[in-house]
Design a protein around this motif. Sequence first.
Motif, PDB file in Angstrom:
ATOM      1  N   ARG A 185       0.825  -1.217   0.000  1.00  0.00           N
ATOM      2  CA  ARG A 185       0.000   0.000   0.000  1.00  0.00           C
ATOM      3  C   ARG A 185       0.857   1.263   0.000  1.00  0.00           C
ATOM      4  O   ARG A 185       0.532   2.250  -0.648  1.00  0.00           O
ATOM      5  N   THR A 186       1.940   1.212   0.780  1.00  0.00           N
ATOM      6  CA  THR A 186       2.812   2.385   0.860  1.00  0.00           C
ATOM      7  C   THR A 186       3.449   2.677  -0.499  1.00  0.00           C
ATOM      8  O   THR A 186       3.479   3.826  -0.947  1.00  0.00           O
ATOM      9  N   ILE A 187       3.930   1.631  -1.134  1.00  0.00           N
ATOM     10  CA  ILE A 187       4.512   1.825  -2.470  1.00  0.00           C
ATOM     11  C   ILE A 187       3.473   2.432  -3.401  1.00  0.00           C
ATOM     12  O   ILE A 187       3.725   3.404  -4.114  1.00  0.00           O
ATOM     13  N   ARG A 188       2.304   1.897  -3.347  1.00  0.00           N
ATOM     14  CA  ARG A 188       1.228   2.373  -4.204  1.00  0.00           C
ATOM     15  C   ARG A 188       0.953   3.866  -3.965  1.00  0.00           C
ATOM     16  O   ARG A 188       0.885   4.663  -4.901  1.00  0.00           O
ATOM     17  N   ALA A 189       0.842   4.207  -2.689  1.00  0.00           N
ATOM     18  CA  ALA A 189       0.493   5.588  -2.352  1.00  0.00           C
ATOM     19  C   ALA A 189       1.610   6.553  -2.718  1.00  0.00           C
ATOM     20  O   ALA A 189       1.366   7.594  -3.320  1.00  0.00           O
ATOM     21  N   GLU A 190       2.840   6.166  -2.397  1.00  0.00           N
ATOM     22  CA  GLU A 190       3.928   7.115  -2.590  1.00  0.00           C
ATOM     23  C   GLU A 190       4.332   7.240  -4.042  1.00  0.00           C
ATOM     24  O   GLU A 190       4.927   8.237  -4.446  1.00  0.00           O
ATOM     25  N   LEU A 191       4.051   6.236  -4.814  1.00  0.00           N
ATOM     26  CA  LEU A 191       4.377   6.333  -6.240  1.00  0.00           C
ATOM     27  C   LEU A 191       3.155   6.720  -7.059  1.00  0.00           C
ATOM     28  O   LEU A 191       3.165   6.663  -8.289  1.00  0.00           O
ATOM     29  N   SER A 236      11.644  -1.906 -10.545  1.00  0.00           N
ATOM     30  CA  SER A 236      10.614  -2.319  -9.612  1.00  0.00           C
ATOM     31  C   SER A 236      10.800  -1.624  -8.273  1.00  0.00           C
ATOM     32  O   SER A 236      11.916  -1.492  -7.770  1.00  0.00           O
ATOM     33  N   ALA A 237       9.682  -1.187  -7.721  1.00  0.00           N
ATOM     34  CA  ALA A 237       9.707  -0.564  -6.399  1.00  0.00           C
ATOM     35  C   ALA A 237       9.724  -1.681  -5.374  1.00  0.00           C
ATOM     36  O   ALA A 237       9.230  -2.778  -5.632  1.00  0.00           O
ATOM     37  N   SER A 238      10.293  -1.381  -4.217  1.00  0.00           N
ATOM     38  CA  SER A 238      10.418  -2.465  -3.256  1.00  0.00           C
ATOM     39  C   SER A 238      10.385  -1.988  -1.813  1.00  0.00           C
ATOM     40  O   SER A 238      10.577  -0.814  -1.519  1.00  0.00           O
ATOM     41  N   ASN A 239      10.146  -2.965  -0.941  1.00  0.00           N
ATOM     42  CA  ASN A 239      10.120  -2.731   0.495  1.00  0.00           C
ATOM     43  C   ASN A 239      10.523  -4.009   1.192  1.00  0.00           C
ATOM     44  O   ASN A 239      10.423  -5.079   0.591  1.00  0.00           O
ATOM     45  N   ILE A 292       9.402  -7.286  -0.596  1.00  0.00           N
ATOM     46  CA  ILE A 292       8.159  -7.061  -1.334  1.00  0.00           C
ATOM     47  C   ILE A 292       8.521  -6.285  -2.599  1.00  0.00           C
ATOM     48  O   ILE A 292       9.063  -5.182  -2.502  1.00  0.00           O
ATOM     49  N   ILE A 293       8.266  -6.858  -3.762  1.00  0.00           N
ATOM     50  CA  ILE A 293       8.715  -6.239  -4.995  1.00  0.00           C
ATOM     51  C   ILE A 293       7.532  -5.967  -5.915  1.00  0.00           C
ATOM     52  O   ILE A 293       6.730  -6.865  -6.193  1.00  0.00           O
ATOM     53  N   VAL A 294       7.441  -4.701  -6.320  1.00  0.00           N
ATOM     54  CA  VAL A 294       6.344  -4.308  -7.220  1.00  0.00           C
ATOM     55  C   VAL A 294       6.943  -3.880  -8.560  1.00  0.00           C
ATOM     56  O   VAL A 294       7.497  -2.787  -8.669  1.00  0.00           O
ATOM     57  N   PRO A 295       6.925  -4.756  -9.569  1.00  0.00           N
ATOM     58  CA  PRO A 295       7.442  -4.381 -10.881  1.00  0.00           C
ATOM     59  C   PRO A 295       6.648  -3.193 -11.420  1.00  0.00           C
ATOM     60  O   PRO A 295       5.420  -3.155 -11.281  1.00  0.00           O
ATOM     61  N   LEU A 296       7.392  -2.263 -12.006  1.00  0.00           N
ATOM     62  CA  LEU A 296       6.725  -1.063 -12.491  1.00  0.00           C
ATOM     63  C   LEU A 296       6.664  -1.085 -14.008  1.00  0.00           C
ATOM     64  O   LEU A 296       7.543  -1.619 -14.683  1.00  0.00           O
ATOM     65  N   LEU A 318      17.372  -3.824   1.474  1.00  0.00           N
ATOM     66  CA  LEU A 318      16.810  -2.603   0.900  1.00  0.00           C
ATOM     67  C   LEU A 318      17.846  -1.900   0.015  1.00  0.00           C
ATOM     68  O   LEU A 318      17.535  -1.386  -1.066  1.00  0.00           O
ATOM     69  N   ARG A 319      19.112  -1.929   0.470  1.00  0.00           N
ATOM     70  CA  ARG A 319      20.160  -1.274  -0.309  1.00  0.00           C
ATOM     71  C   ARG A 319      20.342  -1.963  -1.653  1.00  0.00           C
ATOM     72  O   ARG A 319      20.456  -1.319  -2.691  1.00  0.00           O
ATOM     73  N   ILE A 320      20.344  -3.282  -1.615  1.00  0.00           N
ATOM     74  CA  ILE A 320      20.508  -4.031  -2.858  1.00  0.00           C
ATOM     75  C   ILE A 320      19.357  -3.723  -3.806  1.00  0.00           C
ATOM     76  O   ILE A 320      19.546  -3.464  -5.000  1.00  0.00           O
ATOM     77  N   LEU A 321      18.141  -3.720  -3.239  1.00  0.00           N
ATOM     78  CA  LEU A 321      16.967  -3.439  -4.067  1.00  0.00           C
ATOM     79  C   LEU A 321      17.062  -2.048  -4.682  1.00  0.00           C
ATOM     80  O   LEU A 321      16.716  -1.837  -5.852  1.00  0.00           O
ATOM     81  N   GLN A 322      17.536  -1.128  -3.873  1.00  0.00           N
ATOM     82  CA  GLN A 322      17.643   0.243  -4.375  1.00  0.00           C
ATOM     83  C   GLN A 322      18.685   0.323  -5.496  1.00  0.00           C
ATOM     84  O   GLN A 322      18.453   0.932  -6.535  1.00  0.00           O
ATOM     85  N   GLU A 323      19.827  -0.353  -5.275  1.00  0.00           N
ATOM     86  CA  GLU A 323      20.880  -0.346  -6.302  1.00  0.00           C
ATOM     87  C   GLU A 323      20.364  -0.921  -7.608  1.00  0.00           C
ATOM     88  O   GLU A 323      20.596  -0.380  -8.688  1.00  0.00           O
ATOM     89  N   LYS A 324      19.646  -2.030  -7.489  1.00  0.00           N
ATOM     90  CA  LYS A 324      19.113  -2.664  -8.695  1.00  0.00           C
ATOM     91  C   LYS A 324      18.192  -1.718  -9.439  1.00  0.00           C
ATOM     92  O   LYS A 324      18.189  -1.654 -10.678  1.00  0.00           O
ATOM     93  N   PHE A 325      17.410  -1.009  -8.669  1.00  0.00           N
ATOM     94  CA  PHE A 325      16.467  -0.068  -9.276  1.00  0.00           C
ATOM     95  C   PHE A 325      17.218   1.038 -10.013  1.00  0.00           C
ATOM     96  O   PHE A 325      16.910   1.366 -11.161  1.00  0.00           O
ATOM     97  N   VAL A 326      18.247   1.549  -9.335  1.00  0.00           N
ATOM     98  CA  VAL A 326      19.027   2.635  -9.940  1.00  0.00           C
ATOM     99  C   VAL A 326      19.709   2.144 -11.219  1.00  0.00           C
ATOM    100  O   VAL A 326      19.713   2.816 -12.249  1.00  0.00           O
TER     101      VAL A 326
END
Length: 897
Positions: free
Chosen positions: A747-753, A804-807, A814-818, A880-888
């Motif tokens: 829900r947070t990913i959804r709301a913030e994005l 993908s956004a993640s948490n 939790i991974i939400v492909p965008l 979280l850091r890994i997920l963020q790096e992947k996203f970047v």
Amino acid sequence: MSDAAQKELPKGYEPRDVEERWRVFWEENACFTPKPEDPDKAEAAPYSIVIPPPNVTGNLHIGHALNLTLQDILCRHARQLGKQVLWVPGEDHAGIATQNVVERRLAAEGKSRHDLGREAFIERVWQWKEEYGDNIRRQIRAMGASVDWTRERFTMDEGLSRAVRHVFVRLYNEGLMYKGRYIINWCNRCHTALADDEVEHSPQKTSLWLIRYPLEDGSADLVVATTRPETMLGDTAVAVHPEDARYARAVGKNVRLPLTNRLIPVIADGYVDREFGTGALKVTPSHDHNDWHLGRKHNLECIQVIDDKGSMNEHAGAYQGLSKEDARSRVVADLESLGLLQEVREYENSVGRCYRCQAVIEPHVSVQWFVAVKTLAEKAKNAVPEQTRIFPASWLKTYYAWLDSIRDWCVSRQIWWGHRIPAWTCDNCRKLLVLESDPATCPDCGHSAFTQDPDVLDTWFSSALWPFSTLGWPDDTPELRRFYPTSILVTAFDILFFWVARMMMMGLHFMGQPPFLHVYIHALVRDAQGKKMSKSTGNVIDPLAMIDKYGTDSLRFTLAVFAAMGRDIRLSEDRIESSRHFMNKIWNAARFALMNLEKDAPGPLDVAAAAALHHRWILHRLEELKSGQLAALAEYRFNDAAQALYRFVWHEFCDWYLELVKPDMQSESGERAASARFILWTALREILILLHPFAPFLSSEIWNVLPGNERSADLSSVAFPPQRDLAHFAEDAERMEMLQEAIVAVRTIRAELNIAPAYRLTVLIRPADAGAGAFLEAHRQLIISLARLDSLTIDPAAIIPRLSASNVAKGNEIIVPLSGAVDCAAEVSRLDKELAKLDKEHAMLSAKLANPSYRQKAPQDIVERDQTRVAELRETQGKLRILQEKFVEGLRRETEN
RNA sequence: GGGCGGUUAGCUCAGUUGGUAGAGCAUCGGCCUUACAAGCCGGGGGCCACAGGUUCGACCCCUGUACCGCCCACCA
């Protein structure tokens, strides 16, 4: 409730349609009228409360509303616990207050009570009482108070009047009631004596006059300081401190009192404060409390110069006939022209005022009736806290202090409305007779003409007997045997002394037992300025207006939820409004439940073996709520009980459970839907019972249409739900958190994005471990439903798509492909923010753990908890850091392509 | 003068036996997702009045200070 028979609820809760039906129902079915000798109830514990009787003159104010709400919560709760409950309602005749009101009315007609005469005037007051007693009755009823109207009492009714006479005579015969000449507080306007505590002190700007009193031998002048020059006409001494060198030579001599030329002695007394004024005190025993005591001690003459109407009398010489105010200016002027006024200083002192009419109180010497309270007070003191406990205990000191410093209680009042003092004087031989019934012949001289004492008793005299007089005393009644001592007295602290302490004295003396086992002293409801609301000042808020606007239950719930022990309540309308929202929330939750339930009660089902996680969770939480409520109400923590109810119903039952149950209801599996129906029904049922003491109308109304209940089902007689041992659900309840966190993460990913809520997302979860994976898999339907997903993949080896956004929630990624247009910067900064938060907590905890003495001295479980938390944080941060790096990185490749 | 209580988010207030904070309202963003717009989802916002002390650790316990409020007693 025949006309509410349709098992369907209207769309919004409309209190007005509902409340009156229930008031009538409870009365017609005598729901709150216990039979003390009912053999079926012989085993039940008695529970009793006597209402603090409101004044017949007044309207119910918000303080009464609080008082009634708290008592009603206790009574309804006690009934749920299987006790036999008696709550006695009634009203107080409120002597001075009522007489004032009626006199004002007469004044509007251009008449005084003397024009009517005593009989006719009292008749007039009775009429007024009939009119307004009914008003108050309606208002108590409006609050939903579960009182027993068949046992309603009035302090001036026949039975209570008998009790009053009985008490008066017994006290007289025991030597505890006496008639004596004494200085008392006199209200010129109400034209009556007042007890010490009926006088309110307030600061007032005035002057301090320094007046020269020449010594008889002409050797010098004594300068006295006074705030009341007009009383000098009644001076009978000048007092100085025995060790005051300035005046040592004057002691024993006389001074010539100016304006009268009377000679008065100079006396020495340690009471005099050398520092104040000039150190010389003029003594006027007739018009000052302290001077009165000084006068008695030194055998001084007592010259009264002000009469009972506030005018100077024949002893005031040339000033006779002047009002005391005019006399003051004349005295000052005359002293000045004689050159005897040395100085006038500005000064602020406190002046006593009548608590009823605010007129300045005049100390006045007269013959009055007194209760010798020393021995009574001693008993009242010793009974606390062993026999009677006071809540909150912080009032103990005040209670003791008051009883320690108590002076004899002046109980006679020179008004007409009240209990006439049962004392007669023989017209022939002047013998005084104090009797329960009117005398026929004089025992001394045989004559049969008597004059009854014209005075009436202090209102609080009859109030002091209330806990036993209302139960039928002095007769030996079943009510008295069953319900005395009462269980608890609920009252505001402003009448702790007027009333509570005196009930203690009288109850212990006449019944041998205290009038109540507990005393709960609640807050004062203050007005917007934080000022005390009072009938005489007229700054009262009408609870009826609130009831009309928001409903009784909303008002009651608001008062309860803010009734924290020992703190005042400042009530505002938006708080009541928010309670109304809560009532409506419950109403709609019930509507939802009814839509999904069938006509008959579902089940039965073995609750202790409830299948699905969310059922186990809500049942477990419900049990916690129940034990919490029992504990809170047992300790009079009304706010805790109400708040727990609020949180549970709104934020657990409605926000989560009802949502979790929705997919069950649509399920193909009949079994799954059936068990959901049963648990839903069970939870709602018990919520209504728990809610009932706080919101009796709403809860009754819903109860009435709940499947399984009779059409005339009466929630007020339903027992508190038995507690279930569901300790074995505790682990499930905890695991429920993992589910909730995963859902919130999406829900947070959804709301913030800024992804539209209606858009069905695809989500991947990489579980923390095999156990979590299996658990999440087992409850995938719940996640899909509450997070509004299109598809959900739970796989530890799931490939993370480029964008993908993640948490991370409890170690689960939790991974939400965008896809499509996504605000990529938003996702990066969101993760930054999240990481920063974790960093902060991590830093704090690891600093703590780095401290050797912490690891040594803190309890093991606390240290372990922190260690676990640190490990968890580290893991989450890493993921979280890994997920963020992947996203970047994904972003960069996107732009490169 | 004696006693009691208060000082926590913008406002009004909770905070159970010490493990660094919560609610309602207000606010910001997004939603009429068929129980509820009186609603739903998400977010922001706090050196817990100040200064010391005890403690590994204090909103919480102790001492003191400041300001606010109440009760009692009253120096005329």
